[in-house]
Design a protein around this motif. Structure first.
Motif, PDB file in Angstrom:
ATOM      1  N   ASN A   1      72.709 -22.250 -17.749  1.00  0.00           N
ATOM      2  CA  ASN A   1      73.212 -23.471 -17.108  1.00  0.00           C
ATOM      3  C   ASN A   1      72.178 -24.580 -17.295  1.00  0.00           C
ATOM      4  OD1 ASN A   1      74.192 -25.472 -15.333  1.00  0.00           O
ATOM      5  ND2 ASN A   1      75.172 -23.913 -14.058  1.00  0.00           N
ATOM      6  N   LYS A   2      72.266 -25.277 -18.420  1.00  0.00           N
ATOM      7  CA  LYS A   2      71.245 -26.260 -18.776  1.00  0.00           C
ATOM      8  C   LYS A   2      71.218 -27.453 -17.841  1.00  0.00           C
ATOM      9  CE  LYS A   2      70.782 -25.222 -23.699  1.00  0.00           C
ATOM     10  NZ  LYS A   2      70.825 -25.794 -25.072  1.00  0.00           N
TER      11      LYS A   2
ATOM     12  N   TYR B   1      66.600 -29.001 -11.491  1.00  0.00           N
ATOM     13  CA  TYR B   1      65.551 -28.381 -10.685  1.00  0.00           C
ATOM     14  C   TYR B   1      64.192 -28.385 -11.386  1.00  0.00           C
ATOM     15  CZ  TYR B   1      68.962 -27.339  -7.171  1.00  0.00           C
ATOM     16  OH  TYR B   1      69.894 -27.478  -6.183  1.00  0.00           O
ATOM     17  N   ALA B   2      64.197 -28.442 -12.717  1.00  0.00           N
ATOM     18  CA  ALA B   2      62.935 -28.643 -13.436  1.00  0.00           C
ATOM     19  C   ALA B   2      62.371 -30.019 -13.114  1.00  0.00           C
ATOM     20  CB  ALA B   2      63.152 -28.491 -14.937  1.00  0.00           C
TER      21      ALA B   2
ATOM     22  N   ILE C   1      64.850 -22.100 -11.372  1.00  0.00           N
ATOM     23  CA  ILE C   1      64.831 -22.518 -12.777  1.00  0.00           C
ATOM     24  C   ILE C   1      65.047 -21.327 -13.707  1.00  0.00           C
ATOM     25  CG2 ILE C   1      63.306 -23.407 -14.588  1.00  0.00           C
ATOM     26  CD1 ILE C   1      62.098 -25.249 -12.377  1.00  0.00           C
ATOM     27  N   VAL C   2      64.353 -20.226 -13.420  1.00  0.00           N
ATOM     28  CA  VAL C   2      64.509 -19.020 -14.242  1.00  0.00           C
ATOM     29  C   VAL C   2      65.933 -18.494 -14.156  1.00  0.00           C
ATOM     30  CG1 VAL C   2      63.825 -16.598 -14.461  1.00  0.00           C
ATOM     31  CG2 VAL C   2      62.082 -18.360 -14.142  1.00  0.00           C
ATOM     32  N   SER C   3      66.538 -18.567 -12.964  1.00  0.00           N
ATOM     33  CA  SER C   3      67.918 -18.102 -12.787  1.00  0.00           C
ATOM     34  C   SER C   3      68.885 -18.906 -13.637  1.00  0.00           C
ATOM     35  CB  SER C   3      68.305 -18.193 -11.305  1.00  0.00           C
ATOM     36  OG  SER C   3      69.642 -17.783 -11.115  1.00  0.00           O
TER      37      SER C   3
ATOM     38  N   ASP D   1      76.375  -4.927  -7.963  1.00  0.00           N
ATOM     39  CA  ASP D   1      75.437  -4.983  -6.845  1.00  0.00           C
ATOM     40  C   ASP D   1      74.224  -5.835  -7.218  1.00  0.00           C
ATOM     41  OD1 ASP D   1      74.436  -4.031  -4.200  1.00  0.00           O
ATOM     42  OD2 ASP D   1      72.908  -3.085  -5.434  1.00  0.00           O
ATOM     43  N   ASP D   2      73.742  -5.667  -8.449  1.00  0.00           N
ATOM     44  CA  ASP D   2      72.619  -6.475  -8.918  1.00  0.00           C
ATOM     45  C   ASP D   2      73.007  -7.951  -8.969  1.00  0.00           C
ATOM     46  OD1 ASP D   2      69.958  -6.786 -10.275  1.00  0.00           O
ATOM     47  OD2 ASP D   2      71.244  -7.463 -11.912  1.00  0.00           O
ATOM     48  N   TYR D   3      74.235  -8.208  -9.405  1.00  0.00           N
ATOM     49  CA  TYR D   3      74.725  -9.586  -9.466  1.00  0.00           C
ATOM     50  C   TYR D   3      74.790 -10.206  -8.070  1.00  0.00           C
ATOM     51  CZ  TYR D   3      78.130 -13.377  -9.747  1.00  0.00           C
ATOM     52  OH  TYR D   3      78.777 -14.575  -9.609  1.00  0.00           O
ATOM     53  N   PHE D   4      75.287  -9.444  -7.091  1.00  0.00           N
ATOM     54  CA  PHE D   4      75.388  -9.958  -5.724  1.00  0.00           C
ATOM     55  C   PHE D   4      74.007 -10.279  -5.162  1.00  0.00           C
ATOM     56  CE2 PHE D   4      79.384  -7.190  -5.461  1.00  0.00           C
ATOM     57  CZ  PHE D   4      80.192  -8.236  -5.888  1.00  0.00           C
ATOM     58  N   GLN D   5      73.037  -9.416  -5.434  1.00  0.00           N
ATOM     59  CA  GLN D   5      71.684  -9.643  -4.929  1.00  0.00           C
ATOM     60  C   GLN D   5      71.072 -10.905  -5.542  1.00  0.00           C
ATOM     61  OE1 GLN D   5      69.064  -6.236  -5.023  1.00  0.00           O
ATOM     62  NE2 GLN D   5      70.711  -4.822  -4.517  1.00  0.00           N
ATOM     63  N   ARG D   6      71.249 -11.062  -6.848  1.00  0.00           N
ATOM     64  CA  ARG D   6      70.703 -12.236  -7.517  1.00  0.00           C
ATOM     65  C   ARG D   6      71.391 -13.518  -7.037  1.00  0.00           C
ATOM     66  NH1 ARG D   6      72.031 -12.428 -12.383  1.00  0.00           N
ATOM     67  NH2 ARG D   6      73.124 -10.455 -12.737  1.00  0.00           N
ATOM     68  N   THR D   7      72.706 -13.441  -6.802  1.00  0.00           N
ATOM     69  CA  THR D   7      73.447 -14.603  -6.310  1.00  0.00           C
ATOM     70  C   THR D   7      72.997 -14.974  -4.902  1.00  0.00           C
ATOM     71  OG1 THR D   7      75.371 -13.953  -7.629  1.00  0.00           O
ATOM     72  CG2 THR D   7      75.739 -15.543  -5.875  1.00  0.00           C
ATOM     73  N   SER D   8      72.800 -13.955  -4.065  1.00  0.00           N
ATOM     74  CA  SER D   8      72.333 -14.203  -2.695  1.00  0.00           C
ATOM     75  C   SER D   8      70.938 -14.833  -2.702  1.00  0.00           C
ATOM     76  CB  SER D   8      72.314 -12.890  -1.906  1.00  0.00           C
ATOM     77  OG  SER D   8      71.785 -13.082  -0.619  1.00  0.00           O
ATOM     78  N   LEU D   9      70.044 -14.328  -3.563  1.00  0.00           N
ATOM     79  CA  LEU D   9      68.699 -14.886  -3.667  1.00  0.00           C
ATOM     80  C   LEU D   9      68.752 -16.329  -4.130  1.00  0.00           C
ATOM     81  CD1 LEU D   9      65.600 -14.612  -3.684  1.00  0.00           C
ATOM     82  CD2 LEU D   9      65.779 -13.729  -6.022  1.00  0.00           C
TER      83      LEU D   9
END
Length: 392
Positions: A72-73, A79-80, A64-66, A27-35
């Motif tokens: 994922n360099k 995005y940096a 960037i933090v994600s 569930d945490d993974y889905f939320q982070r992916t959606s964000l």
């Protein structure tokens, strides 16, 4: 992600999953992916202009933090670089320097070839790392931020010693670093100003700012900063020097922005302690530099009536007499209604200043009732009279 979610839902319905911690992790993974997806979409569809710069910086840093967290360099670099281009186009010198450092610090000193990213050519990782640090140093030097220049010179000197094995270049960089430290204690440095902006209105603002408070870094005067906010929110009513009182108006349907000048403080001061340099006999300019960098706590003072909720709450907590502050008329009349109390508010932000964005959300506030001596000093600064209750 969609296939994983459907498969997980099916297994939950079949009651074939017994480990609830696994479900929670998914569930945490889905939320982070959606964000992340929503943020990526927002960056692609939002125009890079002054009205959107603060929101874009927030979203880009979240992306960037994600990518930094997931390792994922390649996407991190992309995005940096977009964040760097944003601050470059908006002429945000300090934020540009910190964006360059954020990008550079993600790189190593290997000889592998990196791809073209924006205006950055295909080059060795070592070369790109070195060039980004050099560019950051130039940016900070341009605004007289010599402490960061000295920090970057230290990194460049270490690279000359351990990566390039260039002893003459190492000596030159160390001399340059020493000069930056001399500049800190000799040059008249102009540090940025900070403003607390509180957005109020139950329906007028979008969720990005509605009923939230932010600290802004700015080179502008108070009047010009308010004008800048007014230009960004033409329908909003700017309330000046509102402090904490403004937060009581968040149910208004109209757009309102309260703006207060705040001053850099420290987490130690919030806890009632002194900073290590307060009692040290160091150079005053260097002390000023330490106070103005890596700042996460800010402060301002306001006067309240002695029966105001902000004061009575603090009196119950501290068990102290009220300390009054008022103008000359209230001193002569000495009526309870005229007596005022001085409350110092500490505001703590999500991230230290300066940083790679010029606006940082406020995460907490702490109010403190000033002591008699502190009130006297405050009254002298503002040329006001001081009164005390229960002074006998």
């Amino acid at each position: 992600t969609t296939r994983l979610k459907k498969d997980l839902d099916r297994q939950i319905e079949d009651d074939s999953i017994k480990d609830l911690s696994f479900v929670s992790a998914c569930d945490d993974y889905f939320q982070r992916t959606s964000l992340l997806f929503n943020n990526l979409y927002e960056v692609e569809t939002t125009e890079q202009k002054a009205a959107n710069e603060d929101r874009l910086a927030d979203v880009l840093l979240s992306i960037i933090v994600s990518f930094q967290t997931t390792g994922n360099k390649a996407l991190f670099e992309i995005y940096a670089n977009i964040l760097r281009e944003l601050h470059e186009s908006m002429r945000n010198s300090l934020e540009l320097g910190y964006s360059l450092m954020l990008h550079a610090d993600s790189l190593g000193w290997s000889n592998k070839t990196l791809k073209v990213i924006g205006s950055l050519p295909s080059e060795r990782e070592t070369t790109r790392h070195f060039r980004l640090l050099q560019k950051a140093k130039e940016v900070f030097s341009g605004v007289g931020f010599y402490g960061k220049c000295a920090e970057i010179s230290g990194k460049l000197a270490e690279s000359q010693r351990t990566t390039f094995y260039n002893i003459p270049a190492l000596c030159d960089e160390l001399k340059l670093q020493a000069q930056y430290y001399i500049n800190i204690i000799q040059a008249d440095t102009i540090y940025p100003k900070y403003y607390l902006a509180s957005y109020s209105g139950s329906t007028a603002f979008n969720d990005e700012v509605k009923n939230r408070s932010f600290i802004y870094r700015s080179w502008l005067s108070y009047r010009d900063f308010c004008k800048e906010l007014q230009d960004k929110h033409p329908r909003a009513k700017i309330q000046k020097n509102t402090g904490d009182k403004f937060r009581d108006s968040r149910n208004h349907t109209e757009q309102m922005v309260g703006v207060t000048t705040v001053f850099s403080s420290s987490l130690q001061k919030v806890e009632g302690k002194q900073d290590s340099w307060d009692t040290s006999e160091m150079n005053e300019r260097y002390k000023q530099y330490l106070k103005k960098t890596n700042v996460q706590a800010f402060t301002f003072t306001r006067t309240y009536a002695e029966n105001a909720p902000e004061v009575t709450t603090l009196l119950r907590q501290e068990g102290s007499d009220s300390v009054g502050f008022g103008d000359q008329g209230s001193f002569v009349k000495s009526t309870p209604r005229s007596n005022m109390c001085v409350v110092q508010t500490f505001v703590i932000t999500e991230e230290t200043f300066p940083c790679a964005r010029r606006r940082v959300p406020v995460v907490s506030r702490t109010n403190k009732l000033l002591s008699p001596l502190q009130v006297i000093n405050f009254a002298k600064q503002t040329q006001s009279w001081v009164t005390y209750k229960n002074q006998d």
